[in-house]
Design a protein around this motif. Structure first.
Motif, PDB file in Angstrom:
ATOM      1  N   GLN A 187     -18.060-106.828 102.610  1.00 28.19           N
ATOM      2  CA  GLN A 187     -17.723-105.652 103.396  1.00 28.19           C
ATOM      3  C   GLN A 187     -18.610-105.377 104.624  1.00 28.19           C
ATOM      4  OE1 GLN A 187     -15.462-103.293 102.615  1.00 28.19           O
ATOM      5  NE2 GLN A 187     -14.910-104.663 101.079  1.00 28.19           N
ATOM      6  N   THR A 188     -19.791-105.898 104.642  1.00 32.12           N
ATOM      7  CA  THR A 188     -20.885-105.755 105.612  1.00 32.12           C
ATOM      8  C   THR A 188     -20.231-106.836 106.775  1.00 32.12           C
ATOM      9  OG1 THR A 188     -22.910-105.426 104.304  1.00 32.12           O
ATOM     10  CG2 THR A 188     -23.294-106.582 106.704  1.00 32.12           C
ATOM     11  N   ALA A 189     -19.542-107.875 106.423  1.00 34.35           N
ATOM     12  CA  ALA A 189     -19.140-108.670 107.273  1.00 34.35           C
ATOM     13  C   ALA A 189     -17.687-108.197 107.974  1.00 34.35           C
ATOM     14  CB  ALA A 189     -18.661-110.186 106.736  1.00 34.35           C
ATOM     15  N   LEU A 190     -17.056-107.413 107.127  1.00 34.31           N
ATOM     16  CA  LEU A 190     -16.008-106.781 107.759  1.00 34.31           C
ATOM     17  C   LEU A 190     -16.532-105.802 108.803  1.00 34.31           C
ATOM     18  CD1 LEU A 190     -13.774-106.164 104.580  1.00 34.31           C
ATOM     19  CD2 LEU A 190     -12.901-107.617 106.398  1.00 34.31           C
ATOM     20  N   LEU A 191     -17.604-104.874 108.398  1.00 32.73           N
ATOM     21  CA  LEU A 191     -18.314-104.172 109.470  1.00 32.73           C
ATOM     22  C   LEU A 191     -18.583-104.884 110.700  1.00 32.73           C
ATOM     23  CD1 LEU A 191     -20.018-101.524 107.100  1.00 32.73           C
ATOM     24  CD2 LEU A 191     -18.063-101.210 108.282  1.00 32.73           C
ATOM     25  N   GLN A 214     -28.483-102.029 112.110  1.00 34.19           N
ATOM     26  CA  GLN A 214     -28.229-100.564 112.399  1.00 34.19           C
ATOM     27  C   GLN A 214     -26.853-100.042 112.488  1.00 34.19           C
ATOM     28  OE1 GLN A 214     -29.978-100.478 116.247  1.00 34.19           O
ATOM     29  NE2 GLN A 214     -32.218-100.299 115.443  1.00 34.19           N
ATOM     30  N   ALA A 215     -25.924-100.908 112.968  1.00 35.51           N
ATOM     31  CA  ALA A 215     -24.450-100.539 113.021  1.00 35.51           C
ATOM     32  C   ALA A 215     -23.897-100.809 111.573  1.00 35.51           C
ATOM     33  CB  ALA A 215     -23.704-101.163 113.920  1.00 35.51           C
ATOM     34  N   GLU A 257      -9.655-110.179 114.639  1.00 41.37           N
ATOM     35  CA  GLU A 257      -8.632-109.966 113.547  1.00 41.37           C
ATOM     36  C   GLU A 257      -8.359-110.830 112.861  1.00 41.37           C
ATOM     37  OE1 GLU A 257      -4.212-108.235 113.457  1.00 41.37           O
ATOM     38  OE2 GLU A 257      -4.759-109.072 115.240  1.00 41.37           O
ATOM     39  N   CYS A 258      -8.583-112.302 113.387  1.00 43.05           N
ATOM     40  CA  CYS A 258      -8.416-113.444 112.366  1.00 43.05           C
ATOM     41  C   CYS A 258      -9.561-113.482 111.489  1.00 43.05           C
ATOM     42  CB  CYS A 258      -8.655-114.531 113.564  1.00 43.05           C
ATOM     43  SG  CYS A 258      -8.568-116.433 112.684  1.00 43.05           S
ATOM     44  N   LEU A 259     -10.727-113.119 111.931  1.00 46.94           N
ATOM     45  CA  LEU A 259     -12.031-113.149 110.908  1.00 46.94           C
ATOM     46  C   LEU A 259     -11.839-111.999 109.896  1.00 46.94           C
ATOM     47  CD1 LEU A 259     -15.076-113.453 113.513  1.00 46.94           C
ATOM     48  CD2 LEU A 259     -13.836-115.163 111.985  1.00 46.94           C
ATOM     49  N   THR A 260     -11.319-111.088 110.363  1.00 50.98           N
ATOM     50  CA  THR A 260     -11.030-109.855 109.434  1.00 50.98           C
ATOM     51  C   THR A 260      -9.866-110.230 108.153  1.00 50.98           C
ATOM     52  OG1 THR A 260     -11.642-108.292 111.107  1.00 50.98           O
ATOM     53  CG2 THR A 260     -10.429-107.383 109.143  1.00 50.98           C
ATOM     54  N   LEU A 261      -8.812-110.806 108.784  1.00 46.95           N
ATOM     55  CA  LEU A 261      -7.783-111.272 107.749  1.00 46.95           C
ATOM     56  C   LEU A 261      -8.555-112.164 106.746  1.00 46.95           C
ATOM     57  CD1 LEU A 261      -5.005-112.033 110.012  1.00 46.95           C
ATOM     58  CD2 LEU A 261      -4.994-110.198 108.393  1.00 46.95           C
TER      59      LEU A 261
END
Length: 204
Positions: free
Chosen positions: A135-139, A158-159, A112-116
């Motif tokens: 966007q790829t980093a968020l995924l 792949q994901a 969550e910290c990285l996502t923020l």
């Protein structure tokens, strides 16, 4: 505050740091957050909830205890109506907390910290990070972090991307972007917290 600040290391005489900002750099994390909270237009109840969450952060800036447990610690285990009300207030306060600096504070875990921080990059029009990479980093942050820790490029590609050489290149760029983020938002305040002097005797 009126004293001239030292020139920065960039060699530009015109760019000077604000002396008050230099002084504030010695604040603790909680003091820094409380000062920002004062600028928010909040009701008395919401301000108290935000203050409580700020005081509940660990040294790294994470909110480790679930909101339910924090509510029970205040209301007691039997007052269910009060617990529900507190959880609601804390949920609102946590969203407010996560809008403050440093970005990533108030997160419940590393993902969550990285996502923020990535979401802040995505919303910043001046960000130099390519939108597709962000966007790829968020995924990637939605995947098990063990895959990131093992640098499992193939499975992450792949994901999170369309695959192929271009997808793998974007995955590597996203992983490099994540590596530049701050996993411990409270890190730069930690030394201040440790250096607080506790008096042996207080005379009133």
């Amino acid at each position: 505050g009126d004293a001239p600040a030292r020139k920065n290391n960039l060699g530009d005489d015109d760019e000077r740091a604000d002396a008050t900002e230099l002084a504030r750099s010695q604040e603790s994390l909680t003091a820094f957050l409380h000062r920002q909270a004062l600028a928010l237009r909040l009701s008395e109840v919401d301000r108290a909830a935000l203050r409580f969450l700020i005081e509940s952060l660990n040294d790294d800036g994470y909110l480790e205890e679930p909101l339910q447990e924090l509510a029970v610690s205040l209301a007691g285990p039997d007052d269910l109506e009060q617990i529900d009300e507190l959880v609601h207030r804390f949920t609102v306060a946590q969203r407010l907390l996560q809008t403050l600096e440093p970005v990533g504070v108030g997160a419940r875990n590393l993902a969550e910290c990285l996502t923020l921080q990535l979401s802040a990059l995505a919303a910043d029009p001046d960000s130099e990070a390519p939108a597709a990479v962000v966007q790829t980093a968020l995924l990637i942050c939605q995947q098990p972090l063990e895959m990131l820790a093992r640098r499992d490029v193939r499975r992450l590609t792949q994901a999170c991307t369309e695959g192929g050489a271009a997808g793998e290149e974007r995955t590597r760029a996203a992983m490099a972007l994540i590596a530049r983020l701050e996993p411990r938002p409270g890190r730069r305040f930690a030394d201040v917290e440790r250096n607080v002097v506790v008096p042996a005797v207080i005379v009133t």
